[in-house]
Scaffold this motif. Structure first.
Motif, mmCIF file in Angstrom:
data_model
loop_
_atom_site.group_PDB
_atom_site.id
_atom_site.type_symbol
_atom_site.label_atom_id
_atom_site.label_comp_id
_atom_site.label_asym_id
_atom_site.label_seq_id
_atom_site.Cartn_x
_atom_site.Cartn_y
_atom_site.Cartn_z
ATOM 1 N N LYS A 202 34.658 27.859 43.962
ATOM 2 C CA LYS A 202 33.986 27.568 42.694
ATOM 3 C C LYS A 202 33.755 28.868 41.932
ATOM 4 N N ASP A 203 33.337 28.722 40.677
ATOM 5 C CA ASP A 203 33.079 29.910 39.858
ATOM 6 C C ASP A 203 31.968 30.769 40.457
ATOM 7 N N ALA A 204 30.971 30.117 41.059
ATOM 8 C CA ALA A 204 29.866 30.876 41.645
ATOM 9 C C ALA A 204 30.333 31.732 42.821
ATOM 10 N N ASP A 205 31.381 31.312 43.502
ATOM 11 C CA ASP A 205 31.909 32.103 44.623
ATOM 12 C C ASP A 205 32.531 33.409 44.148
ATOM 13 N N PHE A 206 32.947 33.463 42.896
ATOM 14 C CA PHE A 206 33.522 34.684 42.340
ATOM 15 C C PHE A 206 32.468 35.544 41.639
ATOM 16 N N ASP A 207 31.597 34.886 40.852
ATOM 17 C CA ASP A 207 30.733 35.620 39.931
ATOM 18 C C ASP A 207 29.315 35.842 40.442
ATOM 19 N N ARG A 208 28.860 35.049 41.411
ATOM 20 C CA ARG A 208 27.461 35.139 41.824
ATOM 21 C C ARG A 208 27.279 35.501 43.300
ATOM 22 N N GLU B 115 27.351 37.413 46.575
ATOM 23 C CA GLU B 115 27.459 38.832 46.918
ATOM 24 C C GLU B 115 28.331 39.030 48.143
ATOM 25 N N PRO B 116 29.132 40.100 48.177
ATOM 26 C CA PRO B 116 29.389 41.037 47.078
ATOM 27 C C PRO B 116 30.353 40.436 46.059
ATOM 28 N N LEU B 117 30.164 40.774 44.801
ATOM 29 C CA LEU B 117 31.010 40.221 43.751
ATOM 30 C C LEU B 117 32.449 40.705 43.911
ATOM 31 N N LEU B 118 33.374 39.806 43.721
ATOM 32 C CA LEU B 118 34.786 40.164 43.808
ATOM 33 C C LEU B 118 35.211 40.912 42.552
ATOM 34 N N LYS B 119 35.882 42.036 42.738
ATOM 35 C CA LYS B 119 36.355 42.811 41.602
ATOM 36 C C LYS B 119 37.663 42.235 41.077
ATOM 37 N N PHE B 120 37.907 42.467 39.800
ATOM 38 C CA PHE B 120 39.102 41.919 39.158
ATOM 39 C C PHE B 120 39.530 42.848 38.033
ATOM 40 N N ILE B 121 40.747 42.613 37.557
ATOM 41 C CA ILE B 121 41.257 43.298 36.382
ATOM 42 C C ILE B 121 41.608 42.238 35.353
ATOM 43 N N VAL B 122 41.560 42.616 34.078
ATOM 44 C CA VAL B 122 41.817 41.692 32.974
ATOM 45 C C VAL B 122 43.172 42.026 32.363
ATOM 46 N N ARG B 123 43.983 41.010 32.188
ATOM 47 C CA ARG B 123 45.305 41.172 31.592
ATOM 48 C C ARG B 123 45.526 40.063 30.558
ATOM 49 N N LYS B 124 46.394 40.357 29.573
ATOM 50 C CA LYS B 124 46.752 39.356 28.578
ATOM 51 C C LYS B 124 47.595 38.255 29.216
ATOM 52 N N ASN B 125 47.439 37.052 28.687
ATOM 53 C CA ASN B 125 48.219 35.937 29.199
ATOM 54 C C ASN B 125 49.681 36.121 28.818
ATOM 55 N N PRO B 126 50.598 36.161 29.782
ATOM 56 C CA PRO B 126 52.006 36.398 29.436
ATOM 57 C C PRO B 126 52.653 35.227 28.705
ATOM 58 N N HIS B 127 52.101 34.016 28.834
ATOM 59 C CA HIS B 127 52.683 32.855 28.167
ATOM 60 C C HIS B 127 52.331 32.831 26.684
ATOM 61 N N ASN B 128 51.110 33.228 26.352
ATOM 62 C CA ASN B 128 50.689 33.264 24.951
ATOM 63 C C ASN B 128 49.547 34.264 24.829
ATOM 64 N N PRO B 129 49.739 35.389 24.130
ATOM 65 C CA PRO B 129 48.669 36.391 24.031
ATOM 66 C C PRO B 129 47.426 35.889 23.313
ATOM 67 N N ARG B 130 47.572 34.824 22.509
ATOM 68 C CA ARG B 130 46.402 34.316 21.779
ATOM 69 C C ARG B 130 45.486 33.488 22.669
ATOM 70 N N TRP B 131 45.943 33.110 23.845
ATOM 71 C CA TRP B 131 45.067 32.419 24.788
ATOM 72 C C TRP B 131 44.098 33.421 25.408
ATOM 73 N N GLY B 132 43.185 32.918 26.187
ATOM 74 C CA GLY B 132 42.190 33.792 26.801
ATOM 75 C C GLY B 132 42.813 34.758 27.805
ATOM 76 N N ASP B 133 42.143 35.891 28.003
ATOM 77 C CA ASP B 133 42.620 36.875 28.976
ATOM 78 C C ASP B 133 42.511 36.322 30.393
ATOM 79 N N MET B 134 43.410 36.791 31.252
ATOM 80 C CA MET B 134 43.425 36.346 32.639
ATOM 81 C C MET B 134 42.634 37.318 33.514
#
Length: 265
Positions: free
Chosen positions: A142-148, A150-169
């Motif tokens: 669930k989302d809480a398993d990633f964002d809440r 502990e310890p929080l999982l680290k991530f990197i943000v990248r543009k969506n390769p299918h459509n840059p106007r969509w939300g970042d991945m």
């Protein structure tokens, strides 16, 4: 009115050119005229050369248009440059979990705090990245398993390769996501069992929706084929029957079996 001769027209043209040159020279020597006011108006009219808009000066050329002069930046001002921290001198502070060699910095350690050198990352596919959506579906998180949690999982943000106007991945390290799933579910067998159970529930819900649509379709077909009998029915009663206990008479229709009870006075 007499027409001007060629000599007179030439003289007028020379005077006009001389006036233009004088005006141009005055503008060159004094591009910013003095502030002027008019006494017959209640407000003050100032020369546009003194107006400042957004850090730039506006100059009235007197020829029906304005010039915008942007001040040049001071090249002597100090420029703030941000440098990334350099490697630690005097040895390798970190040791790779895969090959055991020491390293000073790596891509995985910088972004995910995972002590693996760049050589092992490039040569092994187990350090792959996974999107948050795929991780939730594959490991039943669930989302809480990633964002809440502990310890929080680290991530990197990248543009969506299918459509840059969509939300970042959000890309997570697959090894860390698997470890988090094992901490939550306990073992891979329980994850697989929960995945199969969820798949069965999904198929049941799909079958239930399909059966509902089929039922509605059958009802629609039946309602379109059924016609109501609007013809009137006349009862044809048989012989009457007397009930001594209730002191009532009754008779029944021979075609629809409708029964009528009554008493005689």
């Amino acid at each position: 009115m007499s027409k001007l001769s060629d000599a007179q027209r030439a003289k007028v043209e020379r005077n006009r050119q001389r006036a233009l040159l004088l005006r141009q020279s005055r503008l060159t020597s004094r591009p910013y005229p003095e502030r002027e006011t008019k006494s017959d108006k209640s407000f003050e009219v100032a020369s546009s050369s003194n107006n400042v808009l957004g850090g730039s000066k506006i100059i009235d050329t007197g020829a029906g248009f304005l010039l915008e002069e942007t001040p040049e930046e001071d090249s002597s001002a100090p420029v703030k440059v941000v440098h990334e921290p350099g490697p630690v001198l005097g040895g390798d502070p970190f040791r790779c979990e895969d090959c055991g060699k020491g390293f000073q910095n790596s891509y995985l350690y910088k972004h995910f705090d995972h002590p693996v050198c760049d050589d092992c990352r490039e040569s092994d596919e187990k350090h792959a990245l996974i999107t948050k959506t795929d991780a939730k579906q594959e490991f039943l998180l669930k989302d809480a398993d990633f964002d809440r949690r502990e310890p929080l999982l680290k991530f990197i943000v990248r543009k969506n390769p299918h459509n840059p106007r969509w939300g970042d991945m959000k890309l997570y390290l697959r090894l860390q996501v698997e470890k988090r799933a094992l901490n939550i579910w306990g073992s891979e067998e329980e994850i697989e069992e929960a995945r199969e159970k969820r798949q069965q529930n999904k198929e049941k819900m799909k079958q239930k929706k399909f059966d509902k649509k089929v039922k509605e379709l059958r009802k629609a077909v039946r309602s379109s084929l059924w016609t109501k009998d609007t013809s009137s029915h006349e009862h044809s009663f048989g012989s009457e029957i007397y009930d001594e206990e209730t002191d009532m008479y009754s008779k029944t229709c021979t075609s629809c079996e409708h029964t009528v009870k009554y008493e005689k006075m």
